[in-house]
Design a protein around this motif. Structure first.
Motif, PDB file in Angstrom:
ATOM      1  N   LYS B  35       0.808  -1.230   0.000  1.00  0.00           N
ATOM      2  CA  LYS B  35       0.000   0.000   0.000  1.00  0.00           C
ATOM      3  C   LYS B  35       0.834   1.271   0.000  1.00  0.00           C
ATOM      4  CE  LYS B  35      -3.860  -2.349   0.540  1.00  0.00           C
ATOM      5  NZ  LYS B  35      -4.470  -2.877  -0.682  1.00  0.00           N
ATOM      6  N   TYR B  36       0.196   2.335  -0.447  1.00  0.00           N
ATOM      7  CA  TYR B  36       0.770   3.671  -0.340  1.00  0.00           C
ATOM      8  C   TYR B  36       0.151   4.369   0.861  1.00  0.00           C
ATOM      9  CZ  TYR B  36       1.236   8.671  -1.108  1.00  0.00           C
ATOM     10  OH  TYR B  36       1.485  10.006  -0.929  1.00  0.00           O
ATOM     11  N   GLY B  37       0.998   4.878   1.750  1.00  0.00           N
ATOM     12  CA  GLY B  37       0.451   5.618   2.888  1.00  0.00           C
ATOM     13  C   GLY B  37       1.026   7.006   3.010  1.00  0.00           C
ATOM     14  N   CYS B  38       2.328   7.169   2.716  1.00  0.00           N
ATOM     15  CA  CYS B  38       2.941   8.478   2.956  1.00  0.00           C
ATOM     16  C   CYS B  38       3.979   8.860   1.918  1.00  0.00           C
ATOM     17  CB  CYS B  38       3.575   8.502   4.343  1.00  0.00           C
ATOM     18  SG  CYS B  38       5.037   7.436   4.469  1.00  0.00           S
ATOM     19  N   GLY B  39       4.623   7.876   1.287  1.00  0.00           N
ATOM     20  CA  GLY B  39       5.677   8.186   0.332  1.00  0.00           C
ATOM     21  C   GLY B  39       6.909   8.783   0.964  1.00  0.00           C
ATOM     22  N   ALA B  41       8.736   7.228   3.877  1.00  0.00           N
ATOM     23  CA  ALA B  41       9.380   6.322   4.835  1.00  0.00           C
ATOM     24  C   ALA B  41       8.866   6.524   6.257  1.00  0.00           C
ATOM     25  CB  ALA B  41      10.907   6.469   4.804  1.00  0.00           C
ATOM     26  N   MET B  42       7.622   6.978   6.368  1.00  0.00           N
ATOM     27  CA  MET B  42       7.073   7.278   7.694  1.00  0.00           C
ATOM     28  C   MET B  42       6.008   6.297   8.165  1.00  0.00           C
ATOM     29  SD  MET B  42       8.683   9.921   8.805  1.00  0.00           S
ATOM     30  CE  MET B  42       7.702  10.179  10.274  1.00  0.00           C
ATOM     31  N   CYS B  43       5.469   5.452   7.266  1.00  0.00           N
ATOM     32  CA  CYS B  43       4.298   4.667   7.688  1.00  0.00           C
ATOM     33  C   CYS B  43       4.457   3.159   7.524  1.00  0.00           C
ATOM     34  CB  CYS B  43       3.040   5.131   6.954  1.00  0.00           C
ATOM     35  SG  CYS B  43       2.905   4.543   5.260  1.00  0.00           S
ATOM     36  N   GLY B  44       5.286   2.709   6.604  1.00  0.00           N
ATOM     37  CA  GLY B  44       5.514   1.273   6.454  1.00  0.00           C
ATOM     38  C   GLY B  44       4.442   0.516   5.692  1.00  0.00           C
ATOM     39  N   CYS B  46       4.041   0.369   2.702  1.00  0.00           N
ATOM     40  CA  CYS B  46       4.604  -0.062   1.420  1.00  0.00           C
ATOM     41  C   CYS B  46       5.694  -1.118   1.604  1.00  0.00           C
ATOM     42  CB  CYS B  46       5.211   1.144   0.725  1.00  0.00           C
ATOM     43  SG  CYS B  46       6.600   1.822   1.660  1.00  0.00           S
ATOM     44  N   PHE B  56      11.196   0.036   2.497  1.00  0.00           N
ATOM     45  CA  PHE B  56      10.060   0.858   2.085  1.00  0.00           C
ATOM     46  C   PHE B  56      10.066   0.924   0.557  1.00  0.00           C
ATOM     47  CE2 PHE B  56      11.491   2.920   6.133  1.00  0.00           C
ATOM     48  CZ  PHE B  56      10.364   2.676   6.900  1.00  0.00           C
ATOM     49  N   CYS B  58       8.356   2.670  -1.266  1.00  0.00           N
ATOM     50  CA  CYS B  58       8.141   4.045  -1.731  1.00  0.00           C
ATOM     51  C   CYS B  58       9.450   4.815  -1.807  1.00  0.00           C
ATOM     52  CB  CYS B  58       7.162   4.781  -0.818  1.00  0.00           C
ATOM     53  SG  CYS B  58       7.826   5.198   0.810  1.00  0.00           S
TER      54      CYS B  58
HETATM   55  S1  FES Z   1       4.333   4.639   1.818  1.00  0.00           S
HETATM   56 FE1  FES Z   1       4.685   5.179   3.872  1.00  0.00          FE
HETATM   57  S2  FES Z   1       6.624   4.335   4.209  1.00  0.00           S
HETATM   58 FE2  FES Z   1       6.334   3.998   2.128  1.00  0.00          FE
END
Ligand code: FES
Ligand code: FES
Lengths: 727, 152
Positions: B35-39, B41-44, B46, B56, B58
């Motif tokens: 999944k995409y969450g933040c692009g 490296a903050m959410c994991g 991906c 990550f 992203c």
């Molecule tokens: S999309 Fe959030 S860490 Fe990659």
């Protein structure tokens, strides 16, 4: 048997190979009819097919709350269905026959309302079909109705040992003309087979394999991608645009101007990003919202809260104004809170395919409302409902973010698809999602209490200065409910306590930012002010916070039980050196919650750590205890996250934050231990999903006082605010 | 032409070399479990494995993974039989579910290097991955359950 319902009118349609029961919401109109062909079109709430499968309609949308399992579970119980034979069908239409009674039959998934609002309707639908089958099979066997029972997808005649599957029963000749039994008889609570059982959620296996499909995952043939740059401040439009580079970029198909943005449409998502970031756009920069910064907004709201300006009465008992005037002593305090962002992990995303004539569309969206997504599409395309085909996708979190009347993430994709005559996907990047988010409103709350000569409280006055959320996100609804805004005010009613003189009122302030419902709605800040102030009152009265609450709950045995229970739970665990505890009693809607938190504070750094949370909740009859437990834990941690970290600031109309690095939310290592008690009773089911968070912020602030002797009256308790409170 | 392996299968692509691995996986390879969450490296959300290491997706372009092995949630098992996936169901971890592929990929890398992690080790290792529904405590339980299952 109890719980009988009168049916005033009945209709029968022609029989076919399968039967369904449809009931209009409101419980007065009942249709029983057959599915006329073998299409997948859904006839009603429940349908049995000749293969002995039971198909149950899910009228809400799923965003993690688990009602996709819990609602069908209620109907299946009353039907005495075999859960393994139950299939769940998502309602993909704005069909108000299945609307949410808690919201005037709008298809609307919010306010933790699914279970309580649909509970009776679902049971009636299940009971009707069950008893139709019993009747028809009893007739077939020439036995008495009462001698046959429904059990696990079979109709059984125990004295002869005969049985017939539901699938066969509905295939008997003229099944659908079987008389409906009236009044419908619902099961005794002691006969529940599924209600109250922690049956595994249907959506979970696919969420462990990555197969669960969200709107952002949808791919359809020939689909293009659009990336949208949006006007930085509400109400502004494009002044000049240089899209030369974008148009020349590999795979870019078109660049189109939207009402408040510019979309680059491309064959690949990558190209849509490349194109979008090469745009040179200037904006009109004339929006009145450029005047507003969150700091000055909160200062203005504080002034209004403390002023004489009349508010819309939200709830009143006795006469608070004369009680305050006649009081021997008074106490007052100002509580404030910042804007907060939903931060749902799936950013806004939508796929749509608009028909060539521009007057119809198929839409794949994750929203909390079939009704308003349909409304958006109708408005944008200038069309009628029959031309809109919805696919309601699961959501990667909702929390109120996906509730608006006019959904601009749906609007944009429709406009793009219409322009290029191809299906288009739009995904908001995280910074788009955050900067163009719509927030929990900022608020200032002025609290006053009056005391008699014994220092006992005689008056409690709660003034909430915040905009009307409903007026902004759903003007149609505001026309119906004005000036009562449950989204802005929930929690301030403080109805679990018995006050002698009490008033809560809403001073409706000017809106300075986009705002929306946010988990817990008003209770996310009103309960903070009310329950932190109760501790201040207790201190002034010279009684313990626990004793004062017990006194206020004296006419509320269910609440008293929770407060006792939660303190027993916490008292079993010795308080660790250097830590402190705080208590609060809040809840959500009709659900009561008592909570205790244990925290420590690093006074020089201004940081708070929450170590342990105990919570006792009474939400009436619980449909699925394990899921309720998960929701309550999630709610508690939402409250911890909101209390410690979450703050949106706005400078001259621009949102300052952009991603999780400057809008941090709770992570694994800061998640406290949580002990949950859920009262077991047979009262009507009530709200669960938002019952956990409202008590957290006041309990933390009360704990901070117990450690440091200082009150913190601004939410969130970030280190700058903690330091300010301690200095 | 860029070539790499996804879940054991060799891929050759003429997609723009700057395409993010995450975008390639989701929108070109059709592996939407990641999944995409933040692009950022903050959410994991991906999280994938790159030559066995959690990464990550992203933060990587496809040109950076030339010749490397990528594993996604779809490559964990045919039908959810991996002990972590089973534990996720047993413990009824997911709520919205959006973060959970990333959580499972992150946890899998932990159990590979540390088959019996302590609670503290689990929490600090998993700190890269956000869950807005806050299923954190259940994630810890599920990792412990899978760890027991894998060592027995
Ligand atoms: S999309 Fe959030 S860490 Fe990659
Ligand atoms: S389950 Fe919703 S973000 Fe983790």
């Amino acid at each position: 048997m109890s719980d009988t319902i009168n049916i005033s009118r009945r209709f029968f349609l022609k029989a076919g190979s399968a039967a369904a029961v449809v009931m209009a919401t409101g419980g007065v109109r009942m249709l029983a009819y057959a599915k006329e062909d073998n299409t997948e079109v859904f006839a009603g709430w429940v349908e049995v097919t000749p293969d002995n499968k039971v198909h149950i309609l899910f009228p809400s949308t799923e965003m993690g709350q688990g009602s996709n399992t819990a609602l069908p579970q209620i109907l299946a119980d009353e039907l005495n269905a075999d859960w393994d034979q139950v299939e769940i069908k998502q309602l993909n239409k704005d069909d108000r026959r299945f609307g949410n009674p808690a919201f005037g039959n709008i298809l609307y998934t919010a306010g933790s309302s699914g279970v309580y609002a649909y509970f009776t309707i679902l049971r009636e639908a299940g009971a009707h079909l069950r008893d139709m089958m019993r009747q028809r099979v009893a007739d077939e066997w020439s036995v008495n109705f009462n001698s046959v029972i429904a059990e696990n997808n079979y109709i059984k005649h125990s004295s002869s040992g005969r049985q017939m599957s539901f699938g066969k029963a509905i295939s008997l000749p003229d099944f659908s003309t079987t008389a409906l039994r009236s009044p419908v008889v619902l099961k005794e609570k002691s006969d529940y087979t599924l209600i109250g059982k922690s049956i595994p959620r249907r959506d979970i296996p696919d969420k462990a394999t990555g197969r669960a499909m969200f709107a952002i995952d949808v791919r359809v043939p020939d689909m293009l991608y659009a990336s949208v740059i949006r006007s930085p401040v509400e109400g502004e439009t494009v002044e000049s645009l240089n899209d030369e580079k974008a148009r020349g970029a590999r795979d870019v198909v078109d660049v189109i101007t939207l009402p408040d943005g510019v979309a680059v449409i491309a064959k690949t998502m990558h190209a849509s990003f490349v194109g979008r970031f090469s745009l040179e756009v200037t904006w009109t920069e004339t929006s009145k919202y450029r005047k507003y910064s969150s700091e000055s907004t909160i200062a203005e709201y504080r002034q209004i809260a403390r002023s004489e300006e009349a508010g819309a009465e939200w709830r009143a008992v006795g006469d608070v104004k004369s009680a305050l005037k006649n009081a021997d002593a008074t106490l007052d305090a100002m509580y404030t809170s910042d804007y907060a962002y939903h931060a749902q992990l799936e950013p806004m995303a939508c796929v749509a395919s608009v028909d060539d004539d521009g007057k119809g569309a198929e839409i794949w969206a994750g929203t909390q409302t079939q009704s308003w997504t349909t409304h958006t599409a109708k408005e944008v395309l200038g069309t009628t409902e029959d031309r809109i085909k919805l696919n309601m996708m699961q959501m990667g979190g909702g929390f109120g973010r996906r509730t608006e009347l006019m959904q601009n993430y749906v609007r944009d994709v429709l406009l793009c698809s219409k322009a290029v005559k191809k299906p288009v996907k739009v995904v908001w990047l995280r910074p788009d999602d955050l900067k163009h988010g719509a927030f929990r409103p900022a608020a200032a709350q002025y609290m006053q209490a009056g005391f008699n000569s014994d220092n006992a409280m005689t008056a409690f006055y709660h003034r909430v200065a915040t905009p009307s959320v409903i007026a902004y996100f759903n003007p149609i609804r505001w026309g119906q409910v004005k000036p009562n805004d449950v989204v802005s005010m929930r929690g301030a009613e403080n109805k679990f306590y018995d006050f002698d003189n009490f008033t809560a009122e809403h001073v409706i302030t000017e809106r300075h930012a986009r705002i929306l419902p946010w988990r817990g709605i008003g209770a996310a800040y009103t309960s903070f002010a009310a329950e932190a102030f109760i501790d201040e009152v207790a201190a002034k009265s010279g009684v313990s916070p626990y004793d004062l609450r017990m006194k206020l709950l004296r006419n509320n045995p269910r609440g008293t039980h929770l407060l006792k229970k939660v303190s027993e739970m916490a008292n079993k665990v010795p308080l660790k050196e250097g830590r402190g505890r705080g208590i609060a009693f809040a809840g959500y809607g009709d659900t009561q919650s008592a909570g205790i938190v244990e925290i420590s504070v690093n006074e020089s750094a201004g940081t708070i750590k929450v170590h342990h949370v105990w919570i006792a909740v009474d939400a009436g009859k619980i449909i699925s205890p394990d899921n309720a437990h998960n929701q309550i834990e999630g709610g508690v941690l939402w409250g911890v996250s909101a209390s410690l970290y979450e703050r949106i600031t706005i400078t001259n109309g621009l949102v300052d934050q952009e991603n999780y690095f400057n809008y941090p939310i709770l992570r694994h290592d800061m998640a406290p231990k949580i002990e949950v008690y859920i009262a077991k009773n047979d009262f009507k089911p009530k709200q669960v999903g938002e019952a956990g968070n409202p008590m957290v912020a006041p309990a933390i602030s009360n704990a901070l006082f117990n450690i440091t002797g200082r009150r913190i009256r601004h939410l969130p308790f970030t280190s700058d605010n903690v330091k300010k409170a301690l200095s | 032409m860029i070539s790499f392996k996804i879940n054991g299968k060799t891929i050759e692509t003429d997609a723009d070399p700057d395409t993010l691995l995450l975008v390639y996986l989701r929108e070109i390879a059709g592996l939407t479990g990641t999944k995409y969450g933040c692009g950022a490296a903050m959410c994991g959300a991906c999280m994938v494995h790159l030559d066995g290491q959690p990464m990550f997706s992203c933060q990587l372009s496809i040109s950076a993974v030339q010749g490397r092995n990528i594993k996604t949630i779809e490559g964990m098992s045919e039908n959810g039989e991996h002990p972590l996936q089973k534990a996720w169901v047993e413990e009824q971890v997911p709520q919205c579910g959006y973060c959970q592929s990333g959580q499972i990929m992150r946890a899998a890398a932990l159990l590979e290097s540390n088959p019996s992690p302590t609670e503290e080790e689990i929490k600090s290792w998993m700190n890269t991955n956000l869950c807005r529904c806050s299923t954190y405590n259940r994630i810890v339980k599920a990792v412990q359950r899978a760890s027991r299952e894998m060592s027995s």
